[in-house]
Each structure stands twice: as structure tokens, then as C-alpha cells.
Scaffold this motif. Sequence first.
Motif, PDB file in Angstrom:
ATOM      1  N   PHE A 154       0.833  -1.197   0.000  1.00  0.00           N
ATOM      2  CA  PHE A 154       0.000   0.000   0.000  1.00  0.00           C
ATOM      3  C   PHE A 154       0.875   1.258   0.000  1.00  0.00           C
ATOM      4  CE2 PHE A 154      -2.256   3.442   2.125  1.00  0.00           C
ATOM      5  CZ  PHE A 154      -3.474   3.449   1.455  1.00  0.00           C
ATOM      6  N   SER A 155       1.856   1.278   0.910  1.00  0.00           N
ATOM      7  CA  SER A 155       2.735   2.454   1.007  1.00  0.00           C
ATOM      8  C   SER A 155       3.647   2.596  -0.200  1.00  0.00           C
ATOM      9  CB  SER A 155       3.578   2.373   2.292  1.00  0.00           C
ATOM     10  OG  SER A 155       2.754   2.532   3.418  1.00  0.00           O
ATOM     11  N   LEU A 156       4.043   1.456  -0.793  1.00  0.00           N
ATOM     12  CA  LEU A 156       4.883   1.504  -2.001  1.00  0.00           C
ATOM     13  C   LEU A 156       4.154   2.175  -3.150  1.00  0.00           C
ATOM     14  CD1 LEU A 156       6.613  -2.011  -2.030  1.00  0.00           C
ATOM     15  CD2 LEU A 156       7.626   0.192  -1.423  1.00  0.00           C
ATOM     16  N   VAL A 157       2.822   2.077  -3.143  1.00  0.00           N
ATOM     17  CA  VAL A 157       2.009   2.747  -4.167  1.00  0.00           C
ATOM     18  C   VAL A 157       1.666   4.166  -3.724  1.00  0.00           C
ATOM     19  CG1 VAL A 157      -0.185   2.713  -5.427  1.00  0.00           C
ATOM     20  CG2 VAL A 157       1.032   0.567  -4.982  1.00  0.00           C
ATOM     21  N   GLN A 158       1.153   4.310  -2.479  1.00  0.00           N
ATOM     22  CA  GLN A 158       0.595   5.588  -2.043  1.00  0.00           C
ATOM     23  C   GLN A 158       1.628   6.707  -1.915  1.00  0.00           C
ATOM     24  OE1 GLN A 158      -0.714   5.965   2.060  1.00  0.00           O
ATOM     25  NE2 GLN A 158      -2.388   7.327   1.477  1.00  0.00           N
ATOM     26  N   PHE A 159       2.715   6.466  -1.200  1.00  0.00           N
ATOM     27  CA  PHE A 159       3.621   7.579  -0.885  1.00  0.00           C
ATOM     28  C   PHE A 159       4.439   8.087  -2.071  1.00  0.00           C
ATOM     29  CE2 PHE A 159       2.225   6.614   3.292  1.00  0.00           C
ATOM     30  CZ  PHE A 159       2.250   7.847   3.942  1.00  0.00           C
ATOM     31  N   PRO A 160       5.028   7.215  -2.900  1.00  0.00           N
ATOM     32  CA  PRO A 160       5.689   7.754  -4.104  1.00  0.00           C
ATOM     33  C   PRO A 160       4.697   8.487  -5.012  1.00  0.00           C
ATOM     34  CG  PRO A 160       6.414   5.515  -3.693  1.00  0.00           C
ATOM     35  CD  PRO A 160       5.271   5.770  -2.764  1.00  0.00           C
ATOM     36  N   GLY A 174       4.323  26.642 -10.264  1.00  0.00           N
ATOM     37  CA  GLY A 174       5.496  27.467 -10.012  1.00  0.00           C
ATOM     38  C   GLY A 174       5.817  27.722  -8.558  1.00  0.00           C
ATOM     39  N   HIS A 175       5.110  27.055  -7.625  1.00  0.00           N
ATOM     40  CA  HIS A 175       5.465  27.148  -6.199  1.00  0.00           C
ATOM     41  C   HIS A 175       4.975  25.898  -5.479  1.00  0.00           C
ATOM     42  CE1 HIS A 175       1.312  28.037  -4.904  1.00  0.00           C
ATOM     43  NE2 HIS A 175       1.226  28.803  -5.991  1.00  0.00           N
ATOM     44  N   VAL A 176       5.508  25.689  -4.275  1.00  0.00           N
ATOM     45  CA  VAL A 176       5.187  24.486  -3.501  1.00  0.00           C
ATOM     46  C   VAL A 176       3.690  24.411  -3.220  1.00  0.00           C
ATOM     47  CG1 VAL A 176       5.600  23.281  -1.305  1.00  0.00           C
ATOM     48  CG2 VAL A 176       7.477  24.460  -2.455  1.00  0.00           C
ATOM     49  N   VAL A 177       3.141  23.196  -3.276  1.00  0.00           N
ATOM     50  CA  VAL A 177       1.701  23.018  -3.066  1.00  0.00           C
ATOM     51  C   VAL A 177       1.278  23.445  -1.660  1.00  0.00           C
ATOM     52  CG1 VAL A 177       1.387  21.143  -4.726  1.00  0.00           C
ATOM     53  CG2 VAL A 177       2.062  20.592  -2.387  1.00  0.00           C
ATOM     54  N   ASP A 178       0.041  23.944  -1.557  1.00  0.00           N
ATOM     55  CA  ASP A 178      -0.538  24.258  -0.254  1.00  0.00           C
ATOM     56  C   ASP A 178      -0.999  22.967   0.409  1.00  0.00           C
ATOM     57  OD1 ASP A 178      -0.244  26.997  -0.760  1.00  0.00           O
ATOM     58  OD2 ASP A 178      -2.133  27.037  -1.890  1.00  0.00           O
ATOM     59  N   SER A 179      -1.382  23.071   1.692  1.00  0.00           N
ATOM     60  CA  SER A 179      -1.802  21.873   2.426  1.00  0.00           C
ATOM     61  C   SER A 179      -3.052  21.241   1.815  1.00  0.00           C
ATOM     62  CB  SER A 179      -2.030  22.195   3.905  1.00  0.00           C
ATOM     63  OG  SER A 179      -2.954  23.249   4.048  1.00  0.00           O
ATOM     64  N   TRP A 180      -3.994  22.072   1.303  1.00  0.00           N
ATOM     65  CA  TRP A 180      -5.207  21.500   0.706  1.00  0.00           C
ATOM     66  C   TRP A 180      -4.890  20.794  -0.608  1.00  0.00           C
ATOM     67  CZ3 TRP A 180      -7.181  22.519  -4.113  1.00  0.00           C
ATOM     68  CH2 TRP A 180      -6.732  23.679  -4.764  1.00  0.00           C
ATOM     69  N   GLN A 181      -3.890  21.313  -1.342  1.00  0.00           N
ATOM     70  CA  GLN A 181      -3.479  20.657  -2.583  1.00  0.00           C
ATOM     71  C   GLN A 181      -2.779  19.331  -2.277  1.00  0.00           C
ATOM     72  OE1 GLN A 181      -1.162  24.007  -3.988  1.00  0.00           O
ATOM     73  NE2 GLN A 181      -2.701  24.536  -5.526  1.00  0.00           N
ATOM     74  N   SER A 182      -1.986  19.324  -1.205  1.00  0.00           N
ATOM     75  CA  SER A 182      -1.360  18.087  -0.752  1.00  0.00           C
ATOM     76  C   SER A 182      -2.427  17.069  -0.365  1.00  0.00           C
ATOM     77  CB  SER A 182      -0.451  18.371   0.456  1.00  0.00           C
ATOM     78  OG  SER A 182       0.081  17.183   0.980  1.00  0.00           O
ATOM     79  N   ALA A 183      -3.520  17.558   0.241  1.00  0.00           N
ATOM     80  CA  ALA A 183      -4.625  16.683   0.641  1.00  0.00           C
ATOM     81  C   ALA A 183      -5.296  16.055  -0.572  1.00  0.00           C
ATOM     82  CB  ALA A 183      -5.640  17.479   1.466  1.00  0.00           C
ATOM     83  N   VAL A 184      -5.499  16.848  -1.640  1.00  0.00           N
ATOM     84  CA  VAL A 184      -6.108  16.324  -2.869  1.00  0.00           C
ATOM     85  C   VAL A 184      -5.208  15.232  -3.470  1.00  0.00           C
ATOM     86  CG1 VAL A 184      -6.764  16.880  -5.247  1.00  0.00           C
ATOM     87  CG2 VAL A 184      -7.392  18.435  -3.388  1.00  0.00           C
ATOM     88  N   CYS A 185      -3.917  15.479  -3.504  1.00  0.00           N
ATOM     89  CA  CYS A 185      -2.966  14.472  -3.996  1.00  0.00           C
ATOM     90  C   CYS A 185      -3.034  13.212  -3.139  1.00  0.00           C
ATOM     91  CB  CYS A 185      -1.536  15.035  -3.976  1.00  0.00           C
ATOM     92  SG  CYS A 185      -1.268  16.410  -5.109  1.00  0.00           S
ATOM     93  N   GLY A 186      -3.169  13.400  -1.826  1.00  0.00           N
ATOM     94  CA  GLY A 186      -3.274  12.269  -0.910  1.00  0.00           C
ATOM     95  C   GLY A 186      -4.524  11.447  -1.153  1.00  0.00           C
ATOM     96  N   ALA A 187      -5.624  12.123  -1.497  1.00  0.00           N
ATOM     97  CA  ALA A 187      -6.883  11.424  -1.764  1.00  0.00           C
ATOM     98  C   ALA A 187      -6.756  10.527  -2.996  1.00  0.00           C
ATOM     99  CB  ALA A 187      -8.013  12.428  -1.959  1.00  0.00           C
ATOM    100  N   PHE A 188      -6.179  11.065  -4.088  1.00  0.00           N
ATOM    101  CA  PHE A 188      -5.992  10.269  -5.301  1.00  0.00           C
ATOM    102  C   PHE A 188      -5.043   9.099  -5.055  1.00  0.00           C
ATOM    103  CE2 PHE A 188      -7.653  14.002  -7.606  1.00  0.00           C
ATOM    104  CZ  PHE A 188      -8.483  13.367  -8.511  1.00  0.00           C
ATOM    105  N   ALA A 189      -3.933   9.380  -4.392  1.00  0.00           N
ATOM    106  CA  ALA A 189      -2.937   8.338  -4.131  1.00  0.00           C
ATOM    107  C   ALA A 189      -3.512   7.249  -3.225  1.00  0.00           C
ATOM    108  CB  ALA A 189      -1.692   8.951  -3.486  1.00  0.00           C
TER     109      ALA A 189
END
Length: 267
Positions: A154-160, A174-189
Motif C-alpha cells: 500500500f505504502s509503495l504505491v501511495q507515498f511515491p 510554479g510554487h510548492v503546493v498548499d496543504s489543501w493541494q497536498s490533501a487532494v494528492c493524498g486522496a488520489f494516491a
Amino acid sequence: MEPCESWAALAAGGVAGVCVDLILFPLDTVKTRLQSPQGFRKAGGFRGIYAGVPSAAIGSFPNAAAFFITYENVKSVLHPGSASYLSPATHMVAASLGEVVACLIRVPSEVIKQRAQVSPSSTTLQILSHTLYHEGIQGLYRGYKSTVLREIPFSLVQFPLWESLKDLWSWKQGHVVDSWQSAVCGAFAGGFAAAVTTPLDVAKTRIMLAKAGSSNASGNVLAALSGIWRTQGLPGLFAGVVPRMAAISLGGFIFLGTYEKTRQLLL
């Protein structure tokens, strides 16, 4: 990794773990009952949907904290001087080691929680005392191997995937993602990783819920998967996939978003 960063990872991981486990507990109960050998209705149906929540509440903070402090420290040790193309491998190794450590805390909590979820008439304390009396400490670690074998893929897929999606989004804007954008990426992963590892999750559930002395109680993951395939086929291997994907997608959003936001605030 600086001491303040370690403490931030520990605290942020713990807060994120508590938030996601408590908010999404009903979905986890439904998933467990769908996967239980006696079937959804006999396991409790929609009754007592918060059965086992004390076990989850107690275990979630130290479990998530242990994962993230290991994950961040291993990343910091492996990352300096590494080429960018090695980043996915770094994240895979860090996540795998984080899961091995976290499962030392997660498994006893998970065993008691899942047994309570399919026995809503019994309290968490009754199930804990019954497990210790009949199986001893090793009963609390029933399914450790199957849990690690589920969590590492699971982690081998999710975290990378999470880290790659964040890097791609950061590059696009052009800049580091915000926390909500990180959350969206986390949801897909999380949703994608949840789908592909569901058979391992079903096997883990069957092993943890098996009666002492039964074939599944031995903890043999391949034997459990084979038994499910023979008796229930593909639907059995993917029992509970929809609530699992829903819970982990939402969980990925809350967990990784809360982690990033809390860590940013602490640092």
C-alpha cells in the motif's frame, strides 16, 4: 533531520492519525463487516457502527506518529546527495520502514477494534480481556505479518504517488503546493492504493477474526487468499472495496492534508 523537525513530524502525524481514524470510523466498520467470514448482517450490519472506537482512539496517535517520524527520518538520511530519479525509491524505502515500525502499535489496536466491530454486543475491554486470557500477548499480534504485507505494498504505491503528484502540481503552478493541494494528492494516491491492495486487506481481516486453532489463525496470507478465492472467487477477494476506497480516499485527504498543515504550523 533536526530535533524540532522530528518533533513536528511526530506531533503532526499523531494529530492527523486521530482525525482520520475517528472521522472515518463508521466506514471502516462497514468495510470490516463486509469482509468478515460470517457476512455483513451477522457481523452487525449497520448496528453499533462505533463498536471498537476506544481501541482506535487509543492507538491512532502513537501509530501515526511512529510512522511519520520514521518516514521523515529515513527520507532525510537517504535523500542528501541522491539524484532526483531516485526519489521514488527513497520514498518507498522510507514508507516501508515506517509501516514496519508503526505496525508494532497498530496491530494490537486493529485486532481489538476489528473483533469489536463484528461483535457489537461486547465492549472493547471485554474483547481485550478475552483475547489476553485465551491467546495471551501473541493474540494481540495475530495478523502482524499479514498487516505488514498489506501496508508495505500500500505504502509503495501511495507515498511515491503522493510525492510525485505534489511535485507535478508544484512544477505546474510554479510554487510548492498548499496543504489543501497536498490533501487532494493524498486522496488520489490513497484511493488508487486502496483498490489494488484490497485482497491483502481481506486476508488480513480474515486472519484477525479467525477462531483460535483454525487454519486462518496461523496467519498464512497465501492460504487465506487461496481459501477466499476457492469459496468466493474474485468478489470475495475484493469484498468491501468500495467503502475501503471511499474511506482511504477521504482518509488520504484528511490525513496527509492535516499532516502537512500541522507540520507547517509547528515549524
